[in-house]
Design a protein around this motif. Structure first.
Motif, PDB file in Angstrom:
ATOM      1  N   LEU A   1      12.336   0.490   8.586  1.00  9.14           N
ATOM      2  CA  LEU A   1      10.817   0.665   7.756  1.00  9.14           C
ATOM      3  C   LEU A   1      11.186   0.700   6.331  1.00  9.14           C
ATOM      4  O   LEU A   1      11.159  -0.917   5.870  1.00  9.14           O
ATOM      5  CB  LEU A   1       9.778   1.484   8.215  1.00  9.14           C
ATOM      6  N   SER A   2      12.190   1.619   5.981  1.00  8.98           N
ATOM      7  CA  SER A   2      12.810   0.565   4.583  1.00  8.98           C
ATOM      8  C   SER A   2      13.086  -0.373   4.099  1.00  8.98           C
ATOM      9  O   SER A   2      13.167  -1.146   3.725  1.00  8.98           O
ATOM     10  CB  SER A   2      13.489   2.276   4.415  1.00  8.98           C
TER      11      SER A   2
ATOM     12  N   LYS B   1       9.964  -3.246   4.041  1.00  8.48           N
ATOM     13  CA  LYS B   1       9.623  -3.227   2.870  1.00  8.48           C
ATOM     14  C   LYS B   1      10.754  -3.479   2.179  1.00  8.48           C
ATOM     15  O   LYS B   1       9.628  -4.981   1.074  1.00  8.48           O
ATOM     16  CB  LYS B   1       9.622  -1.602   2.709  1.00  8.48           C
ATOM     17  N   GLU B   2      11.712  -3.672   1.843  1.00  8.56           N
ATOM     18  CA  GLU B   2      12.591  -4.443   1.043  1.00  8.56           C
ATOM     19  C   GLU B   2      12.599  -5.852   0.620  1.00  8.56           C
ATOM     20  O   GLU B   2      12.730  -6.117   0.455  1.00  8.56           O
ATOM     21  CB  GLU B   2      14.378  -3.989   1.348  1.00  8.56           C
TER      22      GLU B   2
ATOM     23  N   LYS C   1       9.959  -7.438   1.031  1.00  9.08           N
ATOM     24  CA  LYS C   1       8.443  -7.872  -0.088  1.00  9.08           C
ATOM     25  C   LYS C   1       8.178  -9.061  -0.023  1.00  9.08           C
ATOM     26  O   LYS C   1       7.489  -9.391  -0.827  1.00  9.08           O
ATOM     27  CB  LYS C   1       9.219  -8.000  -1.503  1.00  9.08           C
TER      28      LYS C   1
ATOM     29  N   PHE D   1       1.848  -8.602   4.078  1.00  8.01           N
ATOM     30  CA  PHE D   1       2.351  -8.149   2.657  1.00  8.01           C
ATOM     31  C   PHE D   1       1.512  -8.717   1.828  1.00  8.01           C
ATOM     32  O   PHE D   1       0.796  -9.863   1.927  1.00  8.01           O
ATOM     33  CB  PHE D   1       3.609  -9.014   2.217  1.00  8.01           C
TER      34      PHE D   1
ATOM     35  N   GLN E   1       4.686  -5.419  -1.228  1.00  7.41           N
ATOM     36  CA  GLN E   1       4.220  -4.362  -0.526  1.00  7.41           C
ATOM     37  C   GLN E   1       4.108  -4.904   1.055  1.00  7.41           C
ATOM     38  O   GLN E   1       2.769  -5.163   1.190  1.00  7.41           O
ATOM     39  CB  GLN E   1       3.477  -3.270  -0.599  1.00  7.41           C
ATOM     40  N   LEU E   2       4.400  -4.226   1.930  1.00 12.28           N
ATOM     41  CA  LEU E   2       4.405  -3.960   3.335  1.00 12.28           C
ATOM     42  C   LEU E   2       2.513  -3.417   3.492  1.00 12.28           C
ATOM     43  O   LEU E   2       2.863  -2.014   3.390  1.00 12.28           O
ATOM     44  CB  LEU E   2       5.135  -3.475   4.292  1.00 12.28           C
TER      45      LEU E   2
ATOM     46  N   GLN F   1       0.474   6.506   4.557  1.00  7.26           N
ATOM     47  CA  GLN F   1       1.141   5.456   5.567  1.00  7.26           C
ATOM     48  C   GLN F   1       1.040   6.278   7.043  1.00  7.26           C
ATOM     49  O   GLN F   1       1.118   7.265   7.749  1.00  7.26           O
ATOM     50  CB  GLN F   1       3.158   5.495   5.418  1.00  7.26           C
TER      51      GLN F   1
ATOM     52  N   TYR G   1      -0.114   1.075   6.214  1.00 11.11           N
ATOM     53  CA  TYR G   1      -0.435   1.192   4.846  1.00 11.11           C
ATOM     54  C   TYR G   1      -1.308   1.641   4.074  1.00 11.11           C
ATOM     55  O   TYR G   1      -1.902   0.277   3.585  1.00 11.11           O
ATOM     56  CB  TYR G   1       0.656   0.579   3.567  1.00 11.11           C
TER      57      TYR G   1
END
Length: 170
Positions: A38-39, A42-43, A45, A82, A97-98, A148, A168
């Protein structure tokens, strides 16, 4: 009189028990969609090229600027959204942001709490977790860390998972 008050408080407490499941920070860091953390997602963007390098090609890419810049990538496998509003001097969005990631079929899975879940699986593997029941009778498994949320949706007649979602709430 005190007995009545205690009884009312007791029943109120029982009926208002939280039906969601809390995720620890470590468990949240271990979440993977289609094998991608998930990170990492998210990166991205909101960069559609980077996203499609990780996942299958989007069939539909929608964008807009109201209420803020947003991009929605849709394929037969996923629906991803996003949103962001920080732009550089050239108008390029720098910080989307996701907001939403929904797995639509069994070609992608969700790794969570030691389980690989996929659309089409039987939801019974989650029987040890709390199930959330809405006022309209709809049931789903909800796992959260702060704002989240992971939602496991399933057909209540067959107990087959119909979709897996990250949301989110900002």
């Amino acid at each position: 009189m005190n007995f009545i008050i205690l009884t009312v408080v007791f029943f109120f407490t029982i009926t208002c028990q939280c039906q969601t499941n809390e995720l620890t920070t470590d468990e949240f860091q271990e979440l993977k969609f289609g094998g991608i953390s998930l990170s990492e997602i998210k990166e991205i963007k909101g960069d559609s090229v980077s996203f499609q390098n990780l996942f299958s090609k989007a069939d539909i890419i929608k964008t807009g600027e109201e209420p803020a810049y947003w991009i929605n990538l849709i394929s037969s496998d996923y629906d991803v959204y996003f949103q962001g509003d920080v732009k550089d001097s050239c108008g390029v969005v720098l910080d989307s942001q996701l907001i939403y990631f929904k797995i639509l079929n069994g070609s992608l899975n969700l790794y969570m709490k030691g389980y690989n879940l996929a659309v089409g699986d039987n939801v019974s593997v989650l029987k040890d977790f709390n199930m959330l029941t809405y006022e309209d009778g709809t049931k789903r498994y909800v796992f959260k860390l702060g704002s989240q949320v992971i939602r496991v949706n399933f057909n209540q007649k067959t107990d087959i998972i119909t979709s897996l979602e990250y949301v989110y709430y900002h």
